[in-house]
Design a protein around this motif. Structure first.
Motif, PDB file in Angstrom:
ATOM      1  N   LEU A  42     -13.865  79.010  85.982  1.00  0.00           N
ATOM      2  CA  LEU A  42     -14.577  80.068  86.628  1.00  0.00           C
ATOM      3  C   LEU A  42     -13.483  80.982  87.396  1.00  0.00           C
ATOM      4  O   LEU A  42     -13.403  82.191  87.386  1.00  0.00           O
ATOM      5  N   ALA A  43     -12.812  80.229  88.151  1.00  0.00           N
ATOM      6  CA  ALA A  43     -11.702  80.774  89.143  1.00  0.00           C
ATOM      7  C   ALA A  43     -10.738  81.329  88.200  1.00  0.00           C
ATOM      8  O   ALA A  43     -10.212  82.664  88.657  1.00  0.00           O
ATOM      9  N   ALA A  72      -4.936  79.697  96.953  1.00  0.00           N
ATOM     10  CA  ALA A  72      -3.637  79.240  96.687  1.00  0.00           C
ATOM     11  C   ALA A  72      -3.008  80.287  95.929  1.00  0.00           C
ATOM     12  O   ALA A  72      -1.973  80.366  96.463  1.00  0.00           O
ATOM     13  N   GLY A  73      -3.606  80.787  94.888  1.00  0.00           N
ATOM     14  CA  GLY A  73      -2.867  81.682  94.159  1.00  0.00           C
ATOM     15  C   GLY A  73      -2.487  83.004  95.108  1.00  0.00           C
ATOM     16  O   GLY A  73      -1.277  83.522  94.952  1.00  0.00           O
ATOM     17  N   TYR A  94     -12.237  86.115  95.422  1.00  0.00           N
ATOM     18  CA  TYR A  94     -12.534  85.188  96.475  1.00  0.00           C
ATOM     19  C   TYR A  94     -13.507  85.491  97.086  1.00  0.00           C
ATOM     20  O   TYR A  94     -14.398  84.532  97.486  1.00  0.00           O
ATOM     21  N   LEU A  95     -13.896  86.617  97.482  1.00  0.00           N
ATOM     22  CA  LEU A  95     -15.269  86.873  98.122  1.00  0.00           C
ATOM     23  C   LEU A  95     -16.712  86.641  97.524  1.00  0.00           C
ATOM     24  O   LEU A  95     -17.530  86.233  97.783  1.00  0.00           O
ATOM     25  N   GLY A 149     -13.197  76.519  92.846  1.00  0.00           N
ATOM     26  CA  GLY A 149     -12.566  77.683  92.544  1.00  0.00           C
ATOM     27  C   GLY A 149     -12.073  78.811  93.614  1.00  0.00           C
ATOM     28  O   GLY A 149     -10.914  79.326  93.360  1.00  0.00           O
ATOM     29  N   GLY A 150     -12.945  78.641  94.601  1.00  0.00           N
ATOM     30  CA  GLY A 150     -12.350  79.479  95.689  1.00  0.00           C
ATOM     31  C   GLY A 150     -11.090  79.197  96.290  1.00  0.00           C
ATOM     32  O   GLY A 150     -10.298  80.109  96.457  1.00  0.00           O
ATOM     33  N   GLU A 151     -10.889  77.812  96.371  1.00  0.00           N
ATOM     34  CA  GLU A 151      -9.681  77.381  97.208  1.00  0.00           C
ATOM     35  C   GLU A 151      -8.398  77.667  96.322  1.00  0.00           C
ATOM     36  O   GLU A 151      -7.438  78.008  96.688  1.00  0.00           O
TER      37      GLU A 151
END
Length: 456
Positions: free
Chosen positions: A353-354, A116-117, A366-367, A110-112
Motif C-alpha cells: 500500500l505504501a 524513511a523515503g 504520509y498524512l 507503510g507510513g514509517e
C-alpha cells in the motif's frame, strides 16, 4: 460470564526474548515518525504548548502500558491484549480488537516506510519515493524472517542508535540554548513565548495537537505483545513497561522542548507539512550542516526500526488470530526457526500500500496513512482500558502488578473517545472516518459469519 483460568499458551512461539531486548523493542516501536516527523504537525497546532501535549499524553501512555502489564503477567499468552479481551469481554471484542490492531499496524508500517523515503530525499530529492519504499520494504521483511532471538538482537541495536542520538541531541541542544556554539549564539528560551505566546492557538490548538502527539506513543503496547516470546514474562514485562514509558517521557518532552526553544515554532511547523523533520531544522538553524545530515540518518534508522518492530507485532497478532481460527489456518504455521512466515507475508500488505500511494500520491501519502492509523489505535486503546476494567472485576487471580488509581484511571477511555471523535474535524484525518465505519461493519459481519460456520 465465566472467565477461563490463566494460561501460558504461546501458540508454538518460542520464549527467547530477554528483558533487555524487550525494553529496547518497546522504545524501538514507539520512537519513530510520530516524534521525528509527526511532531511538526503537532507543533503547527499548539506551538510551544506542544511540550504540555507531550507531557499529558505521556500519562495516557503510562496508564495503557501499566494496565497491559497487570493483565499480561496473569495471562502471558499468544495474542496478548486481544486474547485477554476475548476472555473478559467476549469473542466479538477479541476478534475486533486483534483485527483492528493488525490492520492499523500494517498501515502504520507503510507510513514509517514512506517517512524513511522522505528522509532519504533530504539528500537526493531527485530519487522517486516509490523506489525507496520498495528498497526499505525488502530490508524490513528480511530482518523479520530471522529467528526471534536474532530479530531481538537486531532490533536492540537498531533502537540503541536512536536512543544514543536523542541523548546527544538533548545535550547539544542544551548547550545551544544556554551558552551557544561557535557559529551560533545562545538562543535562550525566548522562542517559547514569542510569535504569539506559549499557547498561540488557545486550548483548541492544544487539544488538536494531542491527536498527533498520541500517535508518538503508539507502540508502547509492544511489550505486552511479546509476552508469549519472553523468557520470564512475570518479571520482564512489568520492568520493561516501566522503563520504556519513563524513558519515552524523558526523551519526548526534553527533545520537543529543545526543538521549540532553538527554532521558532512558526518555522518548525512549516505549515504542518512533513517534508523535513523538525529535528533536522534545529541543526540547520545552528549552522551545522554535517550534524543535520547525521541527524537525518538517525531519524531514517528510527523510521526503519519502528517499521521493523511493528511488522513483528502484526505477524504475531495474525498468528494469534489463526490459533483461534479467526484467520486462515495457513497464517498460523511456523517455520523451523519458530517464525510465522505466512503471517509475515500477509502482514506485508501495508508495504505494498505504501509503495502504491508513494507512486500515485507522494505529497499526501504520509498524512493519509497517519490518519487511518491514529483512528484505529484509539479504538484499540479504548478496548484495552475497558478490558482492564473487566479484568479487575472478573479475574480469579489478582495480578502482582497493580495499576495505580484503577478503576478511576480507566475513565481515560472517555477522553480517548473524545479525541477519536475530534479527528473528524481535522483536515487530512477526517478521511479516516470514511474508511473506519465500513471497516468495523465488515469486521462485525465477518465475526457473525465465522461464528455460525464454526457452530455448524
Amino acid at each position: 460470564m465465566t472467565v477461563p483460568p490463566p494460561s501460558t499458551d504461546t501458540g508454538g512461539l518460542r520464549r527467547a526474548l530477554t528483558g533487555r531486548q524487550l525494553s529496547m523493542m518497546g522504545l524501538g516501536g514507539a520512537i519513530g515518525t510520530g516524534l521525528f516527523l509527526g511532531s511538526a504537525l503537532a507543533i503547527s497546532q499548539a506551538g510551544p504548548a506542544t511540550i504540555v501535549a507531550y507531557a499529558l499524553c505521556a500519562l495516557v501512555a503510562f496508564v495503557i502500558a501499566w494496565a497491559l502489564a497487570e493483565m499480561v503477567v496473569v495471562h502471558p499468552e499468544a495474542g496478548s491484549f486481544g486474547a485477554i479481551a476475548q476472555r473478559y469481554l467476549g469473542p466479538l471484542a477479541g476478534f475486533v480488537q486483534r483485527w483492528t490492531y493488525w490492520t492499523i499496524q500494517v498501515i502504520a508500517i507503510g507510513g514509517e516506510i514512506v517517512a524513511a523515503g522522505l528522509y532519504v530525499r533530504f539528500w537526493w530529492p531527485q530519487l522517486p519515493l516509490w523506489l525507496l519504499v520498495v528498497v526499505f520494504s525488502v530490508l524490513v521483511l528480511g530482518a523479520n524472517t530471522l529467528a526471534v532471538r536474532f530479530f531481538g538482537t537486531v532490533e536492540y541495536w537498531f533502537a540503541m542508535i536512536k536512543v544514543i542520538a536523542i541523548v546527544v541531541f538533548v545535550g547539544l541542544g542544551l548547550v545551544l540554548i544556554t551558552v551557544g556554539l561557535p557559529r551560533s549564539p545562545a538562543t535562550g528560551l525566548a522562542n517559547l513565548t514569542s510569535h504569539g505566546g506559549f499557547l498561540p492557538n488557545g486550548m483548541e490548538g492544544l487539544l488538536l495537537a494531542m491527536v498527533f502527539v498520541l500517535f508518538s506513543y503508539i507502540g508502547t503496547e509492544i511489550v505486552a505483545v511479546t509476552a508469549a516470546e519472553s523468557e520470564r514474562p512475570e518479571r520482564d514485562i512489568p520492568r520493561a513497561a516501566r522503563r520504556m514509558v519513563l524513558r519515552l517521557v524523558l526523551f519526548y518532552v526534553l527533545a520537543i522542548a529543545i526543538v521549540l526553544a532553538v527554532v521558532p515554532w512558526t518555522v518548525t511547523a512549516h505549515s504542518g507539512t512533513v517534508d523535513t523533520s523538525p529535528f533536522v531544522r534545529v541543526f540547520q538553524s545552528a549552522g551545522i550542516p554535517a550534524a543535520a545530515g547525521i541527524t537525518n540518518f538517525v531519524v531514517l534508522t528510527a523510521a526503519l526500526s519502528s517499521a521493523n518492530t511493528n511488522l513483528y507485532l502484526t505477524t504475531r497478532m495474525l498468528h494469534s488470530l489463526a490459533s483461534d481460527r479467526y484467520a486462515p489456518a495457513w497464517t498460523g504455521r511456523l517455520n523451523r526457526t519458530g517464525v510465522p512466515r505466512n503471517a509475515l507475508a500477509m502482514s506485508a500488505l501495508g508495504l505494498g500500500l505504501a509503495a502504491t500511494l508513494s507512486a500515485t500520491a507522494a505529497d499526501s501519502a504520509y498524512l493519509a496513512l497517519f490518519g487511518i492509523s491514529i483512528f484505529g489505535a484509539l479504538v484499540v486503546w479504548i478496548l484495552i482500558l475497558v478490558t482492564h476494567s473487566a479484568f479487575r472485576r472478573g479475574s480469579a487471580d489478582p495480578s502482582p502488578v497493580r495499576l495505580w488509581g484503577a478503576p478511576v484511571t480507566s475513565g481515560l477511555a472517555l477522553f480517548l473517545f473524545a479525541v477519536m471523535v475530534s479527528t473528524a474535524f481535522i483536515d487530512g484525518l477526517d478521511t479516516a472516518w470514511i474508511a473506519a465505519l465500513p471497516f468495523f461493519a465488515v469486521l462485525i459481519i465477518a465475526h457473525v459469519v465465522i461464528t455460525r460456520r464454526r457452530a455448524r
